[in-house]
Write a protein that holds these residues in place. Structure first.
Motif: not given
Length: 376
Positions: A279, A324, A328
């Motif tokens: 990530p 989030e 993402d």
């Protein structure tokens, strides 16, 4: 208004950070930008850009200024060291039918265009400062600054470049920047009347080229194989570059060589790269641009993919209620495109170092340009 954040700190006032500030301000986000350089400078000579970069400039609202102060070209002319034309590769008009598909501009000029746009957009800019610590929790991020002050943000964007302090803190196990085995020489010269397009002369282990970057100037570049990074004393830069250019018999390139002197802003820089696996975020801190995907300049797309990061990140923050999910979605949209640019650029450099297959080199360039022309 962004659906997932109301107040954001951007660390780094380079092209990626400035682009993020422009986009977030346009969405009504309270945007703060922190830049360690008190003069907010952009070092270097010229920067080459492709059609995808011009499309990104249009999105940021700076394309018209680029076309006024820079230069746009319709094709790349690839030549043998003797000057024989090997291939003319059209630049796809990605930014619109009336906009050529490539170009160049002085780095400081582009930086001034973007920095003015940042200020006009309403970002709160702090120059000559950095931060001392970042502490995040479920509800926000507290950033303490070196002057003893602190502030609270919904999101922190790390755009502090290849040797990012923020990446070292957030992703301590991330790969380090790697040297490619090439150095690039750059210089600024008067623009010859013959220089209508980007021109490149490809030798066995050296590649030289020019790209018009204004009505009056061209950006000269020359890549050289170097097993180790080397610092050349300033007084040796001009004679060393002229010596390397003398290995190309092309008459036009020799005329350019004769013009290189102490006024030509000659620079030598090692070519380095970096690709950090996903990530690219943890909690409420996300990394963009060279911080996670620095590339060598073989596809003229390093600035492009960093600016695109800013555009995509702003889109996802505006379109999703959950932070989030937005972060993402951002990294999933960006990974394959950025990986392609970094890895293909690295392969082009390796082919040049090895004196490898010129057809493979041309194929990678063409396929990469076609991929970059696709929507982001």
């Amino acid at each position: 208004m962004s659906a997932s954040v109301k107040k954001v700190l951007i660390i780094g006032g380079g092209f990626s950070g400035m682009s993020a500030a422009i986009k977030l301000c346009a969405q009504g986000v309270d945007t703060h930008l922190l830049e360690i350089d008190p003069n907010w400078r952009a070092d270097g000579a010229g920067i080459s850009v492709g059609g995808a970069t011009l499309r990104a400039f249009a999105d940021l609202g700076v394309l018209e200024e680029f076309l006024e102060q820079g230069s746009a070209q319709e094709a790349l002319e690839v030549m043998a060291p003797t000057g024989q034309l090997l291939q003319k590769i059209p630049n796809p008009p990605v930014a619109g039918a009336d906009v050529p598909g490539g170009g160049a501009i002085m780095r400081p000029v582009l930086a001034r265009i973007l920095s003015r746009k940042v200020v006009q957009a309403g970002a709160k800019v702090r120059l000559g400062y950095t931060y001392s610590s970042i502490d995040q929790d479920d509800d926000g991020v507290t950033v303490s600054f070196e002057d003893g002050s602190s502030d609270r943000f919904d999101l922190v964007i790390g755009a502090d470049g290849l040797y990012s302090k923020t990446r070292e803190w957030l992703l301590p196990d991330a790969p380090k920047p790697g040297y490619s085995g090439q150095g690039v020489w750059r210089a600024v010269l008067p623009r010859p009347p013959e220089a209508e397009n980007t021109m490149m002369w490809v030798g066995p282990h050296l590649k030289a080229g020019i790209n018009p970057m204004s009505k009056d100037e061209v950006y000269l570049f020359l890549t050289e194989d170097k097993k180790v990074k080397e610092r050349v004393p300033e007084e040796e830069l001009v004679p060393r570059l002229k010596e390397l250019m003398s290995t190309f018999p092309a008459p036009f390139l020799q005329l350019l060589r004769d013009q290189v002197d102490e006024t030509s802003q000659v620079l030598l820089r090692p070519l380095e790269g970096l690709l950090v696996p996903l990530p690219w975020f943890r909690g409420r801190v996300v990394l963009i641009g060279d911080t996670v995907h620095a590339t060598t300049p073989h596809l003229a797309s390093g600035a492009c993919i960093g600016i695109e990061d800013a555009i995509v990140l702003a889109e996802e923050l505006a379109g999703r209620d959950a932070l989030e999910g937005a972060l993402d979605a951002f990294q999933q949209r960006r990974w394959e495109r950025c990986r392609m640019v970094v890895e293909n650029s690295g392969r082009l450099g390796q082919i040049e170092i090895e004196g490898g297959d010129k057809q493979e080199h041309a194929r990678i360039m063409q396929e990469s340009m076609q991929a970059l022309a696709q929507p982001i």
